[in-house]
Design a protein around this motif. Sequence first.
Motif, mmCIF file in Angstrom:
data_model
loop_
_atom_site.group_PDB
_atom_site.id
_atom_site.type_symbol
_atom_site.label_atom_id
_atom_site.label_comp_id
_atom_site.label_asym_id
_atom_site.label_seq_id
_atom_site.Cartn_x
_atom_site.Cartn_y
_atom_site.Cartn_z
ATOM 1 N N MET A 1 0.704 -1.165 -0.065
ATOM 2 C CA MET A 1 -0.188 0.009 -0.099
ATOM 3 C C MET A 1 0.821 1.271 -0.061
ATOM 4 S SD MET A 1 -2.956 0.673 2.758
ATOM 5 C CE MET A 1 -2.801 2.331 3.476
ATOM 6 N N VAL A 2 0.557 2.144 -0.784
ATOM 7 C CA VAL A 2 1.524 3.473 -1.025
ATOM 8 C C VAL A 2 0.995 4.410 0.361
ATOM 9 C CG1 VAL A 2 1.856 5.457 -2.128
ATOM 10 C CG2 VAL A 2 1.084 3.163 -3.499
ATOM 11 N N ASP A 3 2.157 4.664 0.926
ATOM 12 C CA ASP A 3 2.148 5.535 2.206
ATOM 13 C C ASP A 3 3.127 6.787 1.917
ATOM 14 O OD1 ASP A 3 2.553 6.550 4.644
ATOM 15 O OD2 ASP A 3 2.431 4.739 5.731
ATOM 16 N N PHE A 4 2.461 7.990 1.638
ATOM 17 C CA PHE A 4 3.377 9.158 1.655
ATOM 18 C C PHE A 4 4.325 9.410 2.786
ATOM 19 C CE2 PHE A 4 -0.134 9.946 -1.377
ATOM 20 C CZ PHE A 4 0.605 9.578 -2.421
ATOM 21 N N LYS A 5 4.250 9.004 3.998
ATOM 22 C CA LYS A 5 5.165 9.106 4.943
ATOM 23 C C LYS A 5 6.170 8.372 4.780
ATOM 24 C CE LYS A 5 5.622 9.601 10.024
ATOM 25 N NZ LYS A 5 5.376 8.943 11.294
ATOM 26 N N GLN A 6 6.023 6.960 4.537
ATOM 27 C CA GLN A 6 6.932 6.079 4.255
ATOM 28 C C GLN A 6 7.969 6.538 3.124
ATOM 29 O OE1 GLN A 6 5.901 1.996 4.042
ATOM 30 N NE2 GLN A 6 5.061 2.003 5.980
ATOM 31 N N ILE A 7 7.235 7.050 1.879
ATOM 32 C CA ILE A 7 8.036 7.129 0.641
ATOM 33 C C ILE A 7 8.804 8.419 1.083
ATOM 34 C CG2 ILE A 7 7.486 8.477 -1.689
ATOM 35 C CD1 ILE A 7 5.024 6.850 -1.747
ATOM 36 N N ILE A 8 8.378 9.513 1.806
ATOM 37 C CA ILE A 8 9.177 10.806 2.244
ATOM 38 C C ILE A 8 10.528 10.316 2.965
ATOM 39 C CG2 ILE A 8 9.161 12.910 3.561
ATOM 40 C CD1 ILE A 8 6.237 13.213 2.441
ATOM 41 N N THR A 9 10.128 9.410 4.055
ATOM 42 C CA THR A 9 11.102 8.946 4.881
ATOM 43 C C THR A 9 12.232 8.470 4.035
ATOM 44 O OG1 THR A 9 9.824 9.145 6.728
ATOM 45 C CG2 THR A 9 11.541 7.887 6.959
ATOM 46 N N ALA A 10 11.870 7.325 3.339
ATOM 47 C CA ALA A 10 12.658 6.347 2.525
ATOM 48 C C ALA A 10 13.516 7.235 1.604
ATOM 49 C CB ALA A 10 11.964 5.342 1.865
ATOM 50 N N THR A 11 12.741 8.351 0.793
ATOM 51 C CA THR A 11 13.573 9.036 0.131
ATOM 52 C C THR A 11 14.622 9.739 0.628
ATOM 53 O OG1 THR A 11 11.485 9.368 -1.072
ATOM 54 C CG2 THR A 11 13.162 10.944 -1.717
ATOM 55 N N MET A 12 14.320 10.432 2.048
ATOM 56 C CA MET A 12 15.253 11.221 2.496
ATOM 57 C C MET A 12 16.466 10.557 3.077
ATOM 58 S SD MET A 12 14.144 14.334 1.970
ATOM 59 C CE MET A 12 15.370 15.094 2.835
ATOM 60 N N VAL A 13 16.250 9.206 3.610
ATOM 61 C CA VAL A 13 17.243 8.347 3.911
ATOM 62 C C VAL A 13 18.071 7.977 2.658
ATOM 63 C CG1 VAL A 13 17.890 5.970 4.962
ATOM 64 C CG2 VAL A 13 16.010 7.675 5.914
ATOM 65 N N LEU A 14 17.498 7.709 1.588
ATOM 66 C CA LEU A 14 18.441 7.201 0.347
ATOM 67 C C LEU A 14 18.971 8.467 0.255
ATOM 68 C CD1 LEU A 14 15.884 4.914 -1.417
ATOM 69 C CD2 LEU A 14 18.239 4.240 -0.391
ATOM 70 N N PHE A 15 18.404 9.679 0.107
ATOM 71 C CA PHE A 15 19.156 10.805 -0.374
ATOM 72 C C PHE A 15 20.360 10.975 0.418
ATOM 73 C CE2 PHE A 15 19.779 15.429 -0.520
ATOM 74 C CZ PHE A 15 19.967 15.786 -1.716
ATOM 75 N N SER A 16 20.320 10.961 1.640
ATOM 76 C CA SER A 16 21.554 11.089 2.395
ATOM 77 C C SER A 16 22.708 10.206 2.314
ATOM 78 C CB SER A 16 21.065 11.442 3.933
ATOM 79 O OG SER A 16 20.720 10.044 4.531
ATOM 80 N N VAL A 17 22.195 8.905 2.104
ATOM 81 C CA VAL A 17 23.331 7.729 1.960
ATOM 82 C C VAL A 17 23.709 8.040 0.475
ATOM 83 C CG1 VAL A 17 23.619 5.090 1.572
ATOM 84 C CG2 VAL A 17 22.124 6.248 3.419
ATOM 85 N N ILE A 18 22.992 8.215 -0.703
ATOM 86 C CA ILE A 18 23.597 8.309 -1.881
ATOM 87 C C ILE A 18 24.442 9.491 -2.087
ATOM 88 C CG2 ILE A 18 22.934 8.865 -4.336
ATOM 89 C CD1 ILE A 18 20.351 7.065 -3.829
ATOM 90 N N ASP A 19 24.104 10.578 -1.354
ATOM 91 C CA ASP A 19 24.726 11.656 -1.332
ATOM 92 C C ASP A 19 25.238 12.280 -2.595
ATOM 93 O OD1 ASP A 19 26.189 13.955 -0.105
ATOM 94 O OD2 ASP A 19 28.043 12.714 0.306
ATOM 95 N N ILE A 20 24.539 12.484 -3.571
ATOM 96 C CA ILE A 20 24.895 12.752 -4.909
ATOM 97 C C ILE A 20 25.195 14.462 -5.005
ATOM 98 C CG2 ILE A 20 22.429 13.601 -5.714
ATOM 99 C CD1 ILE A 20 25.237 11.610 -7.918
ATOM 100 N N ILE A 21 24.804 15.126 -4.086
ATOM 101 C CA ILE A 21 25.410 16.523 -4.161
ATOM 102 C C ILE A 21 26.852 16.507 -3.604
ATOM 103 C CG2 ILE A 21 25.184 18.646 -2.808
ATOM 104 C CD1 ILE A 21 22.868 18.189 -4.761
ATOM 105 N N GLY A 22 27.239 15.710 -2.547
ATOM 106 C CA GLY A 22 28.372 15.557 -2.003
ATOM 107 C C GLY A 22 29.412 14.916 -3.191
#
Length: 189
Positions: A1-22
Motif C-alpha cells: 500500500m502506498v504511504d506518503f510518509k514512508q515514501i518521504i522518509t525512505a526518499t530522505m534516507v536514501l538521499f543522504s546515503v547516496i549523497d549525490i550533492i556531495g
Amino acid sequence: MVDFKQIITATMVLFSVIDIIGSIPIIVNLRAKVGHVQSEKASLVALVIMIAFLFVGDEILKLIGIDVNSFAVAGSFILFFLAIEMILGITLHKDDAPETASIVPIAFPLIAGAGTMTTLLSLRAEYEVVNIIIAIIINMVFVYIVLKLSGKIEKVLGKSGLGVIRKIFGVILLAISVKLFATNITGLF
C-alpha cells in the motif's frame, strides 16, 4: 500500500546515503579524466541495481554466507576511506584509467554502493516495498538531474566552492560511516 510518509522518509534516507550533492566533486573529477559521463546510463543502471538488490540482496548475502551486519560493516569501511579521501584531498585507491565513468564508478559504487545496499535492506525491514521503489525512483530522477548539470554546477561553484562542498560532505560521509559501523558491529558478536 502506498504511504506518503514512508515514501518521504525512505526518499530522505536514501538521499543522504547516496549523497549525490556531495559526489559532485568526484563526478566533475571523473568527467575531467574520461571526458563524458553518460547520465542516462548511470542513472538507469543504478536504478536497476538498487531495485534488484531490494528483492534479492538478502538472499544473495545468505547464499555466500554473509549476514547483513557484516555487509554493513564492510560498507562502513568503504565509506570511511572515501570520506578520508574527500576530507584530506588524497587518493587511497589507484584506479586504472577508465574509458567511461558511467557504470563504474558512478552507478556502482558511487550511487548504488555498499551503504545504499545496506540501507535498502534496512528499509525493507521497516517499509512496504512499493514505497521504497518509489523513493528509489525519486532519488534516481534527482541523481540524473545532478549528473546532467554537473558541468554547470561546477561553473557556478568554482574550484574553491567544490573543494568546500567536498570537505563538508566528506565529514558527513565520515559520520555516516561511523554510525553504520557502530550500529552493525554489535550484531557480529
